[in-house]
Structures are given as C-alpha cells and as structure tokens.
Scaffold this motif. Sequence first.
Motif, PDB file in Angstrom:
ATOM      1  N   MET A 152       0.907  -1.089  -0.172  1.00 38.93           N
ATOM      2  CA  MET A 152       0.067   0.266  -0.091  1.00 38.93           C
ATOM      3  C   MET A 152       0.995   1.260   0.039  1.00 38.93           C
ATOM      4  SD  MET A 152      -2.965  -1.205  -0.089  1.00 38.93           S
ATOM      5  CE  MET A 152      -4.105   0.024   0.543  1.00 38.93           C
ATOM      6  N   LEU A 153       0.482   2.383  -0.617  1.00 35.59           N
ATOM      7  CA  LEU A 153       1.161   3.597  -0.756  1.00 35.59           C
ATOM      8  C   LEU A 153       0.112   4.662  -0.429  1.00 35.59           C
ATOM      9  CD1 LEU A 153       2.502   3.186  -4.424  1.00 35.59           C
ATOM     10  CD2 LEU A 153       3.719   2.633  -2.402  1.00 35.59           C
ATOM     11  N   VAL A 154       0.964   5.743   0.165  1.00 34.65           N
ATOM     12  CA  VAL A 154       0.168   6.943   0.591  1.00 34.65           C
ATOM     13  C   VAL A 154       0.313   8.040  -0.397  1.00 34.65           C
ATOM     14  CG1 VAL A 154       0.321   8.947   1.918  1.00 34.65           C
ATOM     15  CG2 VAL A 154       0.367   6.733   3.144  1.00 34.65           C
ATOM     16  N   PRO A 155      -0.623   8.565  -1.070  1.00 37.51           N
ATOM     17  CA  PRO A 155      -0.516   9.446  -2.343  1.00 37.51           C
ATOM     18  C   PRO A 155       0.322  10.609  -2.041  1.00 37.51           C
ATOM     19  CG  PRO A 155      -2.698   9.563  -1.492  1.00 37.51           C
ATOM     20  CD  PRO A 155      -2.007   8.283  -0.774  1.00 37.51           C
ATOM     21  N   PRO A 156       0.941  11.399  -2.775  1.00 36.88           N
ATOM     22  CA  PRO A 156       1.500  12.549  -2.537  1.00 36.88           C
ATOM     23  C   PRO A 156       0.383  13.549  -2.038  1.00 36.88           C
ATOM     24  CG  PRO A 156       1.945  12.171  -4.775  1.00 36.88           C
ATOM     25  CD  PRO A 156       0.941  11.221  -4.448  1.00 36.88           C
ATOM     26  N   LEU A 157       0.843  14.170  -0.680  1.00 41.10           N
ATOM     27  CA  LEU A 157       0.019  14.988   0.033  1.00 41.10           C
ATOM     28  C   LEU A 157       0.308  16.457  -0.219  1.00 41.10           C
ATOM     29  CD1 LEU A 157       0.439  13.296   3.452  1.00 41.10           C
ATOM     30  CD2 LEU A 157      -1.270  12.799   1.683  1.00 41.10           C
ATOM     31  N   PRO A 158      -0.887  17.315  -0.070  1.00 39.82           N
ATOM     32  CA  PRO A 158      -0.526  18.790  -0.336  1.00 39.82           C
ATOM     33  C   PRO A 158       0.269  19.532   0.842  1.00 39.82           C
ATOM     34  CG  PRO A 158      -2.774  18.466   0.033  1.00 39.82           C
ATOM     35  CD  PRO A 158      -2.114  16.997  -0.315  1.00 39.82           C
TER      36      PRO A 158
END
Length: 374
Positions: free
Chosen positions: A263-269
Amino acid sequence: MTRAVVIGAGIVGLTTGLALRRAGIDVVICEQAPEIRAAGAGLGLWANALAVFDELGIGEQVRAVGKPGEMYFHDPAGRLLDTPEFGVEDHRYLLVHRARLNDLLADAVGRENIRLDTGFREYEEHASHVEVRLSGGGKEEADVLVGADGTYSAVRAQLVPGTPAQEHPGHHAWRAVIPAADITVLRNRLVLGPNGCRGGYVRTHDGSVYWLVNQFQSPPLTGTRKQQALDRARHLEDAGEDGILTDLIDATPEELILHNQIMLVPPLPHWVSARVALAGDAAHAMSPHITAGATLGVEDAGLLGHLLGSTGDVSAALAAYEATVMPRYARAAELSATVEHSPSPQDFARHYAAFSHWMTTQPLRQLDESQVRA
C-alpha cells in the motif's frame, strides 16, 4: 514546558517520542494496540537513520540488536550484478528485528510515557493548544500533535481529508524470520529475477534467517501463502543453484509467513497545520523495494525533535519541518520509481545503489535555530 502527543507506538512514533523528550519536551505516546508490537519481520536501517539514533544516545544499543549487511544483488544464476560506480559504503546497512527494535525504543522513551489500548479519535486545534480526543472518552491537551500512526493514519484522515492509502497494483511481498535449523546458510543472497520478482535471504544477528520474496505486476494470487512464495522463488533460482531460498520457504510454517499487498500513501499537499504534523508512513508510505521507509521516518522524528526543541513557536517549527521534508521525500519518490521501472536487473541494481548513495550522502539536514524562529 512544551507538551506533545504522539499517535502510534511503532518505530517512528517511539523515535519521535524519544527525540522530543531529549529536546526537553513532555511527551505522551498513544497506541491503540494493547501491547507494543511490530508488524513485519526484518528491517533495514541505513547510515542516516543510525546517525539519528547516535544523536539520541542509543546508537550502540540499536547496533547490538542488528547485523551489518551489504545490499548487493545477484541474478538467478548467482552472478553478482556489479555497480562499480558506487562504493562499498553505498551498499552498507543494518538488518534489525522490528520487534526487538520496538522494545528497545519503548524502554528508551520510558514505558510510563506510553498509553496502550488508547486509540485516536479526532483533534481540535486552538490558537494556544490542540485538544486530542481519544478512545474511551479520554482527551489530552498539548502544544503539538504528531501523527506517526502509519499507512492508514487516522491523523492524516483529518489533517488531509481524502487521502486514504492506495494499493500499489500487483505489488505483493512475502517474508518470514526462521531459525536456520538444518539449512546451511553461509552467505546473504539477494536476487533479481524475471517476471518482476525479487527476493533472497539474509542472516540475522541471533543466527536466524530472514527470507523475503516480492513481485511487481503479480497475476491474481492463488493457493496458500507458502505456495505463493514458492511460485515466485522459482524465478529466482536457476537449475543447478543451491535452492536455499526454496528450502527456507519450504521449512517455514504457514502461520509464520507474512504476506502484504503493498500500500502507498498518495502525494500530500501538506504535512502540517499550525499544531499538527505527520511523520513516517503516515506522511509518505512507500514501496519496500528500496528498503528505506523506516530510515526516512527515523529522519522525520529526529528533525521534529530538533526543530521543536529549538523554539517555543510550534507553528514556525512545523512549517520549517514541512519545508525540509516534503522536497526530500518528493526526490526519494522519484528515485524509488526509477528503481521500480528499471528495464533490466542490472539497471535495477545500479539505480538502487544510486538511491542509497543519495539518501546516505545527503541526509536530512539539521536546521539552525535561527531558521525556525518566528
């Protein structure tokens, strides 16, 4: 005295708690599980993480629960995939057992500062503090809240809504730590094979063996976890090779084999607000094929301790933290993708060494106190 609440008593949460305590900050760590435990088996730590542990006064203790290793790759026939443009120092790391490292960190933080069976519900920010609401109706008031609660972070869900963890499609991993028993393992071996398969085995400091198998773009899974691992291991051992990886998997009881859909965390703002920050996998869960997630998270923890201990202005410290770590992680993600999409095993080995060289020769810099003052 500044007060902090850290959510999550994994490696990053405990390291954050220790870094903050060493900086003179009062800390409470909240963990939803009923005990200190670690998901997974072996864990690779690179020189930049060990430097943080040295600064926190536990470097030698960490090394005592690990075994030095070198991250070199071979092809299925046993041939070394050489990377002559990089030195030995670009391949060196420390293999530690996750559970032993967690116990060491919990002792260093002080178990009296850890609240088990205490889950996070929500927070409310105010001009002068953050109120943290916990399971069972409990609450804490603090100057700062750190979400180190992993890939499925509840703190992230409130701080950056709409960013749940995402599957890395077709990317799976199988692994276990077992006693060597009747299987002679004279050397460590990491292999890059066809069909997106990677894996191998390394000896641990206590005489056990850690084996792992990964696959990119895996077909749908069938069979038991052991059969799934064996099917991938066949891509990693040519006929005539010693077959140690297959033997290790065969010798592992089914219940000891860990399987994960990556699982990955999407790029965050953003990673912070005025009084809330994310650290480790909560901010940047990444693919384990570069063995760097824990190391980058430990760096996050060390920097948070340095910045929050250098100023009474929490908002300025967190802004400086975000300004430093987000560009670094964006570069790490770029290099990780380059490794993943390497057109050949030789390219994978070279790009991997390039990543570790970058990470260890350009560690997360420590900001001067004057840079974080309001």
